[in-house]
Design a protein around this motif. Structure first.
Motif, PDB file in Angstrom:
ATOM      1  N   THR A 163       9.117  10.206  -5.728  1.00 22.95           N
ATOM      2  CA  THR A 163       9.506  11.501  -6.297  1.00 22.95           C
ATOM      3  C   THR A 163      10.825  11.323  -7.022  1.00 22.95           C
ATOM      4  OG1 THR A 163       8.409  12.760  -4.548  1.00 22.95           O
ATOM      5  CG2 THR A 163      10.110  13.899  -5.820  1.00 22.95           C
ATOM      6  N   ILE A 164      10.847  11.781  -8.287  1.00 23.33           N
ATOM      7  CA  ILE A 164      12.066  11.683  -9.071  1.00 23.33           C
ATOM      8  C   ILE A 164      12.110  12.843 -10.059  1.00 23.33           C
ATOM      9  CG2 ILE A 164      10.889  10.007 -10.584  1.00 23.33           C
ATOM     10  CD1 ILE A 164      13.691   8.929 -11.314  1.00 23.33           C
ATOM     11  N   GLY A 165      13.078  13.734  -9.857  1.00 26.30           N
ATOM     12  CA  GLY A 165      13.343  14.814 -10.805  1.00 26.30           C
ATOM     13  C   GLY A 165      12.157  15.625 -11.241  1.00 26.30           C
ATOM     14  N   GLY A 166      11.380  16.171 -10.324  1.00 27.89           N
ATOM     15  CA  GLY A 166      10.242  17.006 -10.681  1.00 27.89           C
ATOM     16  C   GLY A 166       8.931  16.256 -10.808  1.00 27.89           C
ATOM     17  N   PHE A 167       8.938  14.934 -10.847  1.00 25.43           N
ATOM     18  CA  PHE A 167       7.717  14.124 -10.889  1.00 25.43           C
ATOM     19  C   PHE A 167       7.400  13.638  -9.477  1.00 25.43           C
ATOM     20  CE2 PHE A 167       8.912  13.993 -15.313  1.00 25.43           C
ATOM     21  CZ  PHE A 167       7.698  13.955 -15.984  1.00 25.43           C
ATOM     22  N   HIS A 168       6.203  13.939  -9.019  1.00 24.31           N
ATOM     23  CA  HIS A 168       5.738  13.516  -7.696  1.00 24.31           C
ATOM     24  C   HIS A 168       4.570  12.555  -7.899  1.00 24.31           C
ATOM     25  CE1 HIS A 168       8.231  16.718  -5.929  1.00 24.31           C
ATOM     26  NE2 HIS A 168       7.747  17.499  -6.894  1.00 24.31           N
ATOM     27  N   ILE A 169       4.841  11.282  -7.715  1.00 23.68           N
ATOM     28  CA  ILE A 169       3.815  10.246  -7.906  1.00 23.68           C
ATOM     29  C   ILE A 169       3.099  10.031  -6.580  1.00 23.68           C
ATOM     30  CG2 ILE A 169       3.374   7.887  -8.659  1.00 23.68           C
ATOM     31  CD1 ILE A 169       6.047   7.991 -10.153  1.00 23.68           C
ATOM     32  N   SER A 170       1.781  10.247  -6.586  1.00 27.27           N
ATOM     33  CA  SER A 170       1.008  10.103  -5.354  1.00 27.27           C
ATOM     34  C   SER A 170       0.836   8.636  -4.997  1.00 27.27           C
ATOM     35  CB  SER A 170      -0.366  10.768  -5.508  1.00 27.27           C
ATOM     36  OG  SER A 170      -0.227  12.137  -5.852  1.00 27.27           O
TER      37      SER A 170
END
Length: 347
Positions: A86-93
């Protein structure tokens, strides 16, 4: 290939150095790809190598990139596949694939804000799709990284997910919000707002529904934004200017004067004007004909009056005929001698 990437990096750094002497204006850069390269080079130059893997770092850009917010983090490729990030509004599954990646990857999260988001609006021709931006453009790009630091010849790495293991973009997160039209208290999806994905390998844009209020779903790295249907402009004499062409309301405000007449109004006005002109022209022709006819009648009356004055007219039976007064002198014999002489010639 390595020497080419190295030369490209050096050229980008030189361009950045030259642009650092100018004021903050988005018109200096019109290419989205060039903007990504400049952000990448700044991030690499200012990346703190002493930070541990997995620690998010904020990158401060020069003043000519005012309004852009950058965060970066270095991760192991295996950890990113197994646990996501998770980085600045991006949530990588978890379960995404990272290729090509030998050991580590550097993620760069971009928030272009209202000053620079217009580059994507114009570069990807959103108005051609009848859409306008209602959020800043958020970008997630990945580059290769060396175990002991950032690679000297960076290249873009593909982070690919699936519908079951997607990349979620939250536009209401503390790091990515900034648009007053996005209501954090909203509990239902606004059907007029769509997700726009801008591919990094071409000027292609895809649109999709939100998965939840102001949350979009993607399957790979790239740039994302919220858009809505483009509405006609309304006149506003108080007109204020927005930043960088970013639309911050459902109605775009125009700071100028009166708008143009629509085509059907122009057509109706032309027909009415032509009809009035034809009527006036017809009235002018009729007036001229009446005037000519009256003149002819007056001349005829004058001619008849003159003839009747020269010759008296009287009725002969049922016919009018001119008559002259009896002014003829009768013949008279001059004297008797002439009479006698004249008479003697005849027996």
């Amino acid at each position: 290939m390595d020497s080419f990437s190295f030369c490209t990096s050096k050229i980008s750094i030189i361009i950045i150095f030259l642009l650092s002497f100018h004021q903050s204006e988005s018109q200096f850069i019109q290419s989205t790809h060039l903007l990504d390269l400049m952000i990448r080079d700044y991030t690499i130059r200012n990346f703190k190598l002493n930070l541990n893997t997995g620690i998010t770092q904020k990158i401060y850009l020069p003043s000519n990139f005012s309004g852009i917010d950058i965060e970066t983090v270095k991760l192991r490729c295996g950890s990113l596949r197994r646990y996501g990030a998770t980085i600045g509004g991006f949530h990588i599954s978890s379960g995404v694939t990272v290729e090509p990646c030998s050991e580590r990857v550097m993620l760069v999260r971009q928030n272009l804000g209202s000053n620079w988001s217009s580059i994507y609006s114009t570069g990807y021709n959103l108005t051609g799709y009848n859409y306008q931006l209602v959020s800043p453009v958020l970008g997630l790009l990945a580059y290769n990284a060396n175990p002991d630091g950032v690679a000297t010849n960076p290249y873009e790495v593909n982070v690919v997910g699936t519908d079951q293991n997607p990349i979620l973009i939250d536009f209401l997160s503390n790091k990515s919000s900034g648009n007053p039209n996005l209501d954090p208290k909203s509990t239902k999806t606004n059907s007029s707002v769509l997700c726009a994905c801008f591919t990094s390998n071409g000027n292609k844009t895809t649109f999709s529904e939100q998965v939840s209020p102001y949350v979009c779903k993607g399957t790979r790295q790239g740039h994302y934004a919220l858009v809505t249907t483009l509405e006609p402009r309304k006149e506003d004499n108080g007109g204020g200017g927005g930043g960088g062409g970013m639309v911050t309301s459902s109605t775009e405000v125009s700071g100028g004067g009166g708008g143009k007449l629509s085509r059907w109004k122009v057509a109706i006005g032309s027909v009415i004007g032509s009809g009035i002109a034809a009527i006036l022209l017809g009235m002018l022709v009729v007036a001229m004909l009446v005037k000519v006819k009256k003149k002819a009648m007056r001349e005829e009356m004058e001619r008849r009056a003159y003839e009747e004055e020269a010759l008296q007219v009287s009725m002969v039976g049922h016919v009018r005929a001119p008559t002259a007064s009896g002014t003829r002198t009768l013949p008279i014999i001059a004297d008797d001698r002439y009479k006698n002489t004249h008479l003697n010639h005849y027996p």
